[in-house]
Motif scaffolding. Structure first.
Motif, PDB file in Angstrom:
ATOM      1  N   LEU A   1       3.853   7.030   2.566  1.00 55.93           N
ATOM      2  CA  LEU A   1       4.277   5.846   3.302  1.00 55.93           C
ATOM      3  C   LEU A   1       4.072   4.602   2.454  1.00 55.93           C
ATOM      4  CD1 LEU A   1       2.389   6.657   6.615  1.00 55.93           C
ATOM      5  CD2 LEU A   1       4.794   7.103   6.141  1.00 55.93           C
ATOM      6  N   LEU A   2       5.047   3.705   2.524  1.00 53.99           N
ATOM      7  CA  LEU A   2       4.898   2.381   1.927  1.00 53.99           C
ATOM      8  C   LEU A   2       4.570   1.436   3.073  1.00 53.99           C
ATOM      9  CD1 LEU A   2       5.152   0.598  -0.635  1.00 53.99           C
ATOM     10  CD2 LEU A   2       7.503   0.137   0.087  1.00 53.99           C
ATOM     11  N   LEU A   3       3.448   0.732   2.938  1.00 54.79           N
ATOM     12  CA  LEU A   3       2.963  -0.161   3.993  1.00 54.79           C
ATOM     13  C   LEU A   3       2.795  -1.562   3.444  1.00 54.79           C
ATOM     14  CD1 LEU A   3      -0.013   2.168   4.953  1.00 54.79           C
ATOM     15  CD2 LEU A   3       2.145   2.078   6.152  1.00 54.79           C
ATOM     16  N   ASN A   4       2.906  -2.548   4.326  1.00 55.32           N
ATOM     17  CA  ASN A   4       2.541  -3.885   3.880  1.00 55.32           C
ATOM     18  C   ASN A   4       1.027  -4.025   4.017  1.00 55.32           C
ATOM     19  OD1 ASN A   4       2.040  -4.447   6.592  1.00 55.32           O
ATOM     20  ND2 ASN A   4       3.872  -5.691   6.854  1.00 55.32           N
ATOM     21  N   ALA A   5       0.500  -5.178   3.655  1.00 59.25           N
ATOM     22  CA  ALA A   5      -0.951  -5.356   3.599  1.00 59.25           C
ATOM     23  C   ALA A   5      -1.627  -5.259   4.961  1.00 59.25           C
ATOM     24  CB  ALA A   5      -1.290  -6.692   2.942  1.00 59.25           C
TER      25      ALA A   5
ATOM     26  N   VAL B   1       4.255   0.162   8.559  1.00 61.14           N
ATOM     27  CA  VAL B   1       5.066   1.085   7.753  1.00 61.14           C
ATOM     28  C   VAL B   1       6.413   0.436   7.434  1.00 61.14           C
ATOM     29  CG1 VAL B   1       6.200   3.336   7.684  1.00 61.14           C
ATOM     30  CG2 VAL B   1       3.962   3.109   8.782  1.00 61.14           C
ATOM     31  N   LEU B   2       6.744   0.416   6.139  1.00 63.00           N
ATOM     32  CA  LEU B   2       8.020  -0.127   5.675  1.00 63.00           C
ATOM     33  C   LEU B   2       8.995   0.965   5.273  1.00 63.00           C
ATOM     34  CD1 LEU B   2       6.545  -2.937   3.404  1.00 63.00           C
ATOM     35  CD2 LEU B   2       7.334  -3.152   5.774  1.00 63.00           C
ATOM     36  N   LYS B   3       8.461   2.091   4.786  1.00 58.76           N
ATOM     37  CA  LYS B   3       9.300   3.193   4.303  1.00 58.76           C
ATOM     38  C   LYS B   3       8.488   4.471   4.371  1.00 58.76           C
ATOM     39  CE  LYS B   3      12.747   4.976   1.714  1.00 58.76           C
ATOM     40  NZ  LYS B   3      14.069   5.158   2.156  1.00 58.76           N
ATOM     41  N   GLU B   4       9.174   5.593   4.618  1.00 56.17           N
ATOM     42  CA  GLU B   4       8.513   6.892   4.710  1.00 56.17           C
ATOM     43  C   GLU B   4       9.262   7.914   3.870  1.00 56.17           C
ATOM     44  OE1 GLU B   4       8.184  10.198   8.206  1.00 56.17           O
ATOM     45  OE2 GLU B   4       7.499   8.178   8.718  1.00 56.17           O
ATOM     46  N   TRP B   5       8.506   8.702   3.111  1.00 58.67           N
ATOM     47  CA  TRP B   5       9.055   9.831   2.373  1.00 58.67           C
ATOM     48  C   TRP B   5       8.398  11.087   2.928  1.00 58.67           C
ATOM     49  CZ3 TRP B   5       7.658   5.282  -0.021  1.00 58.67           C
ATOM     50  CH2 TRP B   5       8.677   4.587  -0.693  1.00 58.67           C
ATOM     51  N   ASP B   6       9.179  11.901   3.589  1.00 57.00           N
ATOM     52  CA  ASP B   6       8.685  13.104   4.256  1.00 57.00           C
ATOM     53  C   ASP B   6       8.897  14.301   3.337  1.00 57.00           C
ATOM     54  OD1 ASP B   6       8.114  15.217   5.922  1.00 57.00           O
ATOM     55  OD2 ASP B   6       9.579  14.681   7.452  1.00 57.00           O
ATOM     56  N   GLY B   7       7.817  14.886   2.847  1.00 56.22           N
ATOM     57  CA  GLY B   7       7.912  16.024   1.943  1.00 56.22           C
ATOM     58  C   GLY B   7       8.221  15.595   0.529  1.00 56.22           C
ATOM     59  N   TYR B   8       8.438  16.566  -0.289  1.00 58.96           N
ATOM     60  CA  TYR B   8       8.847  16.298  -1.668  1.00 58.96           C
ATOM     61  C   TYR B   8      10.196  16.955  -1.861  1.00 58.96           C
ATOM     62  CZ  TYR B   8       8.744  15.801  -6.741  1.00 58.96           C
ATOM     63  OH  TYR B   8       9.040  15.473  -8.038  1.00 58.96           O
TER      64      TYR B   8
ATOM     65  N   ILE C   1       0.854  -1.181   0.000  1.00 55.34           N
ATOM     66  CA  ILE C   1       0.000   0.000   0.000  1.00 55.34           C
ATOM     67  C   ILE C   1       0.891   1.232   0.000  1.00 55.34           C
ATOM     68  CG2 ILE C   1      -1.721   1.321   1.303  1.00 55.34           C
ATOM     69  CD1 ILE C   1      -2.504  -1.423   2.616  1.00 55.34           C
ATOM     70  N   LEU C   2       0.602   2.167  -0.871  1.00 56.17           N
ATOM     71  CA  LEU C   2       1.275   3.465  -0.858  1.00 56.17           C
ATOM     72  C   LEU C   2       0.241   4.477  -0.383  1.00 56.17           C
ATOM     73  CD1 LEU C   2       4.130   4.604  -1.675  1.00 56.17           C
ATOM     74  CD2 LEU C   2       2.927   5.614  -3.612  1.00 56.17           C
ATOM     75  N   LEU C   3       0.465   5.022   0.805  1.00 60.39           N
ATOM     76  CA  LEU C   3      -0.446   5.974   1.426  1.00 60.39           C
ATOM     77  C   LEU C   3       0.157   7.363   1.329  1.00 60.39           C
ATOM     78  CD1 LEU C   3      -2.873   6.795   3.224  1.00 60.39           C
ATOM     79  CD2 LEU C   3      -1.543   5.996   5.206  1.00 60.39           C
ATOM     80  N   ASN C   4      -0.577   8.278   0.695  1.00 64.88           N
ATOM     81  CA  ASN C   4      -0.099   9.639   0.492  1.00 64.88           C
ATOM     82  C   ASN C   4      -1.015  10.628   1.201  1.00 64.88           C
ATOM     83  OD1 ASN C   4      -0.484  12.154  -1.767  1.00 64.88           O
ATOM     84  ND2 ASN C   4       1.577  11.731  -1.050  1.00 64.88           N
TER      85      ASN C   4
END
Length: 144
Positions: A110-114, A118-125, A36-39
């Motif tokens: 955020l990249l999440l598993n099913a 949370v597996l990875k986080e991108w803060d801002g652009y 899951i990619l949560l934005n």
């Protein structure tokens, strides 16, 4: 000639679908064996959010990666009266923010598993281009 080819390709390109219900996204991620990619976005007021949507999430490269690996969820927090969400959707997004974005960062991706871990986080652009984000996303996906 290049313009004609690009125009034809754009006619057939459709950006990936973003869900707004996290529970449905989790069920789809389990069923389709995807992440899951949560934005978190402020679609009508957050400049970096708008830029990220245009440069990354609406790109053909992202669409290819997403279709193979991701269920997309957008938790939007618009400010303009004309863009207001329903009360139920606003509550849903606020609940997601309470769990995954308590500091209220925009954009936050955020990249999440099913199961929602949370597996990875991108803060801002902070990336200079879509290619850097996509390379980081691909690297993260290949390492999981």
């Amino acid at each position: 000639m290049k313009l004609i080819i690009v125009s034809i390709l754009l006619l057939f390109f459709t950006p990936p679908e973003w869900l707004v219900n996290f529970e449905l996204a989790k069920a789809s991620a389990v069923r389709e064996d995807k992440y899951i990619l949560l934005n978190f976005s402020g679609s009508d007021w957050c400049g970096p959010c708008i830029k990220m949507k245009k440069e990354v999430f609406e790109s053909e490269h992202f669409a290819t990666v997403a279709s193979k690996n991701l269920i997309l969820v957008r938790a939007d927090f618009p400010r303009s009266r004309k863009n207001q969400l329903s009360k139920d959707q606003t509550k849903h997004n606020e609940d997601l923010a309470e769990r995954y974005n308590p500091m209220g960062k925009f954009p936050l991706t955020l990249l999440l598993n099913a199961d929602g871990t949370v597996l990875k986080e991108w803060d801002g652009y902070v990336f200079a281009s879509q290619d850097k984000f996509l390379a980081d996303l691909n690297q993260t996906l290949s390492g999981k």
